[in-house]
Design a protein around this motif. Structure first.
Motif, PDB file in Angstrom:
ATOM      1  N   ILE A 248       2.571   1.683  -3.446  1.00  0.00           N
ATOM      2  CA  ILE A 248       1.611   2.134  -4.486  1.00  0.00           C
ATOM      3  C   ILE A 248       1.294   3.621  -4.299  1.00  0.00           C
ATOM      4  CG2 ILE A 248      -0.810   1.937  -5.267  1.00  0.00           C
ATOM      5  CD1 ILE A 248      -0.542  -1.099  -4.557  1.00  0.00           C
ATOM      6  N   LEU A 249       1.088   4.002  -3.028  1.00  0.00           N
ATOM      7  CA  LEU A 249       0.655   5.374  -2.751  1.00  0.00           C
ATOM      8  C   LEU A 249       1.811   6.383  -2.737  1.00  0.00           C
ATOM      9  CD1 LEU A 249      -2.055   4.470  -0.130  1.00  0.00           C
ATOM     10  CD2 LEU A 249      -2.475   5.411  -2.390  1.00  0.00           C
ATOM     11  N   THR A 250       3.021   5.914  -3.017  1.00  0.00           N
ATOM     12  CA  THR A 250       4.141   6.862  -3.152  1.00  0.00           C
ATOM     13  C   THR A 250       4.850   6.679  -4.502  1.00  0.00           C
ATOM     14  OG1 THR A 250       5.489   5.258  -1.943  1.00  0.00           O
ATOM     15  CG2 THR A 250       4.658   7.129  -0.667  1.00  0.00           C
ATOM     16  N   ASP A 251       4.258   5.870  -5.383  1.00  0.00           N
ATOM     17  CA  ASP A 251       4.878   5.586  -6.679  1.00  0.00           C
ATOM     18  C   ASP A 251       4.417   6.612  -7.734  1.00  0.00           C
ATOM     19  OD1 ASP A 251       5.739   4.577  -9.072  1.00  0.00           O
ATOM     20  OD2 ASP A 251       5.119   2.512  -8.686  1.00  0.00           O
ATOM     21  N   PRO A 252       5.345   7.384  -8.319  1.00  0.00           N
ATOM     22  CA  PRO A 252       4.945   8.388  -9.325  1.00  0.00           C
ATOM     23  C   PRO A 252       4.296   7.768 -10.571  1.00  0.00           C
ATOM     24  CG  PRO A 252       7.230   8.674  -8.665  1.00  0.00           C
ATOM     25  CD  PRO A 252       6.779   7.402  -8.064  1.00  0.00           C
TER      26      PRO A 252
ATOM     27  N   MET B 235      -3.187   7.185 -12.349  1.00  0.00           N
ATOM     28  CA  MET B 235      -4.394   7.767 -11.750  1.00  0.00           C
ATOM     29  C   MET B 235      -4.770   9.069 -12.468  1.00  0.00           C
ATOM     30  SD  MET B 235      -5.716   5.917  -9.513  1.00  0.00           S
ATOM     31  CE  MET B 235      -5.354   4.535  -8.490  1.00  0.00           C
ATOM     32  N   GLN B 236      -3.740   9.821 -12.878  1.00  0.00           N
ATOM     33  CA  GLN B 236      -4.010  11.069 -13.598  1.00  0.00           C
ATOM     34  C   GLN B 236      -4.579  10.791 -14.992  1.00  0.00           C
ATOM     35  OE1 GLN B 236      -0.510  13.618 -13.319  1.00  0.00           O
ATOM     36  NE2 GLN B 236      -0.348  12.974 -11.208  1.00  0.00           N
TER      37      GLN B 236
ATOM     38  N   ILE C  10      -7.415  -3.550  -4.093  1.00  0.00           N
ATOM     39  CA  ILE C  10      -8.157  -3.155  -2.885  1.00  0.00           C
ATOM     40  C   ILE C  10      -8.352  -1.625  -2.875  1.00  0.00           C
ATOM     41  CG2 ILE C  10      -8.050  -3.035  -0.336  1.00  0.00           C
ATOM     42  CD1 ILE C  10      -8.804  -5.811  -1.510  1.00  0.00           C
ATOM     43  N   ILE C  11      -7.299  -0.892  -3.274  1.00  0.00           N
ATOM     44  CA  ILE C  11      -7.415   0.579  -3.324  1.00  0.00           C
ATOM     45  C   ILE C  11      -8.522   0.981  -4.304  1.00  0.00           C
ATOM     46  CG2 ILE C  11      -6.209   2.710  -4.050  1.00  0.00           C
ATOM     47  CD1 ILE C  11      -3.628   1.443  -2.931  1.00  0.00           C
TER      48      ILE C  11
ATOM     49  N   THR D 243      -6.381   8.213 -15.640  1.00  0.00           N
ATOM     50  CA  THR D 243      -7.767   7.817 -15.335  1.00  0.00           C
ATOM     51  C   THR D 243      -8.610   9.067 -15.120  1.00  0.00           C
ATOM     52  OG1 THR D 243      -6.834   5.911 -14.198  1.00  0.00           O
ATOM     53  CG2 THR D 243      -9.172   6.303 -13.859  1.00  0.00           C
ATOM     54  N   ALA D 244      -8.044  10.034 -14.370  1.00  0.00           N
ATOM     55  CA  ALA D 244      -8.788  11.271 -14.062  1.00  0.00           C
ATOM     56  C   ALA D 244      -9.126  12.025 -15.344  1.00  0.00           C
ATOM     57  CB  ALA D 244      -7.964  12.157 -13.143  1.00  0.00           C
TER      58      ALA D 244
ATOM     59  N   VAL E 103       2.317   5.048 -10.675  1.00  0.00           N
ATOM     60  CA  VAL E 103       0.912   4.736 -10.369  1.00  0.00           C
ATOM     61  C   VAL E 103       0.109   6.041 -10.296  1.00  0.00           C
ATOM     62  CG1 VAL E 103      -0.657   3.588  -8.760  1.00  0.00           C
ATOM     63  CG2 VAL E 103       1.626   2.681  -9.098  1.00  0.00           C
ATOM     64  N   TRP E 104       0.746   7.064  -9.750  1.00  0.00           N
ATOM     65  CA  TRP E 104       0.080   8.380  -9.677  1.00  0.00           C
ATOM     66  C   TRP E 104      -0.226   8.881 -11.091  1.00  0.00           C
ATOM     67  CZ3 TRP E 104       2.542  13.709  -8.200  1.00  0.00           C
ATOM     68  CH2 TRP E 104       1.519  14.629  -7.916  1.00  0.00           C
TER      69      TRP E 104
ATOM     70  N   PHE F 247       0.849  -1.209   0.000  1.00  0.00           N
ATOM     71  CA  PHE F 247       0.000   0.000   0.000  1.00  0.00           C
ATOM     72  C   PHE F 247       0.879   1.250   0.000  1.00  0.00           C
ATOM     73  CE2 PHE F 247      -2.833  -3.276   1.523  1.00  0.00           C
ATOM     74  CZ  PHE F 247      -4.020  -2.972   0.884  1.00  0.00           C
TER      75      PHE F 247
ATOM     76  N   THR G 281     -12.332   2.689  -3.400  1.00  0.00           N
ATOM     77  CA  THR G 281     -12.766   3.914  -4.077  1.00  0.00           C
ATOM     78  C   THR G 281     -14.121   3.705  -4.754  1.00  0.00           C
ATOM     79  OG1 THR G 281     -10.434   4.355  -4.499  1.00  0.00           O
ATOM     80  CG2 THR G 281     -12.005   5.701  -5.698  1.00  0.00           C
TER      81      THR G 281
END
Lengths: 319, 64
Positions: free
Chosen positions: A84-88, A94-95, A296-297, A97-98, A90-91, A81, A301
């Motif tokens: 994933i939440l500190t990986d550029p 997400m962008q 899971i993340i 996706t956004a 994956v970020w 977790f 969501t």
């Protein structure tokens, strides 16, 4: 079936029940019989939904890899977790996706509402045109993804020729799914083409639910059509628009099939939305524990958004 | 004539306002996850959504 025939059928069914089974059923309460009937569904639900979910949660805390089943599985806590939440990268996914979610929702809502407003005018042949507009959403995403991939082909695809007809550009001078700038818009266009009719349908339900007497009262008060739209139509259709936005938001957040068929995340990782990253981690890099944590993340969501969706749905129902 | 029984449940702990708080948390978490401005917001997005979702599930059982 008349009463006599029905009675004889029930009698025959009763006598066909083996005596030991009949004795057992006779001794059961109504509640027990009800449980007996719903238990296959519950067992199926537990087996195909709940058990994989619990297993995924458990795997997300381990270093398990599906391609190394005999390797030692270690519990690593919340490491996946954290990474994933500190990986550029994956970020960045997400962008992507956004970008996809934001533009598809915006365009689909505006177009869907405009189409619903038009169809609600009940012009000549509106039933036929409603059916024609609804065709894209009835197609399978796999079919849509494949034929749009053909349409987008720079050499043989029809899309480039249509654009060249209207703009005068050379058809082979641009590539919709091969260009870093155009590829994100190519998938937005396909999703909009496919799902605008759905948004239109929900907006149409909202527009049809507005009582006619409100407009009549507004006419009596000499309110202009413009004023009627902003003070009656839009506020009263808003809960339905919100419902469409939420539903499309949830669906597009976990969008996989169209993107996988059209661009597979490319060129580079320009269109690599969250679900494509998840697939790559799980089935190309075989990082099962890591991808379980990622799943899971995404699940939390979507589950959170689904709760808001149900709340909005209840609000619309209580109207 | 109908009689209404007064609930001893605190007004601020009623389902409506608490669900609104949970909804705001979920929406904030999703926005934090999808924004492109701050890595810190992205890092804390999941925990925000998780707290909001868990809160929504719990408070939806509270009385109106």
């Amino acid at each position: 079936m008349n009463d006599v025939a029905k009675a004889s059928f029930i009698e025959r069914a009763a006598t066909a029940t083996p005596a030991p089974v009949a004795r057992v059923i006779k001794g059961l309460s109504d509640r027990a019989i009800a449980w007996l009937f719903i238990s296959p569904t519950i067992i199926l639900l537990l087996a195909i939904n709940i058990f994989p979910l619990i297993w995924t949660i458990q795997l997300s805390f381990t270093n398990y890899r599906a391609n190394r089943p005999n390797a030692e599985v270690k519990n690593i806590g919340i490491d996946h977790f954290q990474s994933i939440l500190t990986d550029p990268d994956v970020w960045a996914a997400m962008q992507a996706t956004a970008h996809f979610v934001f533009w598809t929702i915006l365009i689909q809502t505006v177009l869907g509402f405009a189409l619903a407003y038009l169809v609600d005018r009940r012009f000549r042949g509106h039933g036929f045109w409603t059916t024609v507009i609804l065709i894209p959403m009835m197609l399978s995403p796999a079919v849509v993804g494949n034929f749009w991939a053909f349409l987008y082909q720079p050499q043989i695809g029809l899309f480039n020729y249509v654009i060249s007809f209207f703009t005068g550009l050379d058809p082979s001078s641009f590539e919709m799914i091969g260009s870093v700038k155009l590829a994100p818009w190519a998938i937005v266009l396909v999703d909009t083409w496919m799902w605008t009719p759905y948004v239109m349908l929900i907006c149409l339900a909202g527009l049809r639910s507005i009582p006619e007497y409100i407009y009549e009262a507004a006419e009596v008060d000499r309110a202009s059509k413009w004023r009627q739209f902003w003070t009656i139509t839009l506020p009263m259709a808003l809960p339905f628009i919100m419902l469409a936005v939420l539903f499309r938001g949830i669906e597009n957040f976990k969008m996989f099939d169209l993107v996988n068929l059209l661009t597979n995340g490319g060129p580079g990782s320009t269109t690599e939305v969250a679900s494509i990253t998840l697939k790559r981690e799980a089935f190309e890099k075989w990082r099962t524990g890591y991808s379980s944590a990622f799943a899971i993340i995404l699940f939390v969501t979507v589950f959170g958004l689904a709760n808001i969706y149900v709340k909005a749905l209840n609000k619309v129902k209580s109207r | 004539m109908t009689t209404t029984t007064k609930s001893s449940w605190p007004r601020w702990l009623r389902r409506g306002p608490m669900e609104n708080v949970a909804t705001v948390l979920i929406a904030a978490g999703v926005l934090m996850l999808l924004q492109s401005f701050s890595m810190t917001l992205y890092t804390y997005s999941f925990i925000t959504t998780l707290v909001g979702t868990a809160m929504f599930v719990v408070v939806s059982k509270f009385p109106e």
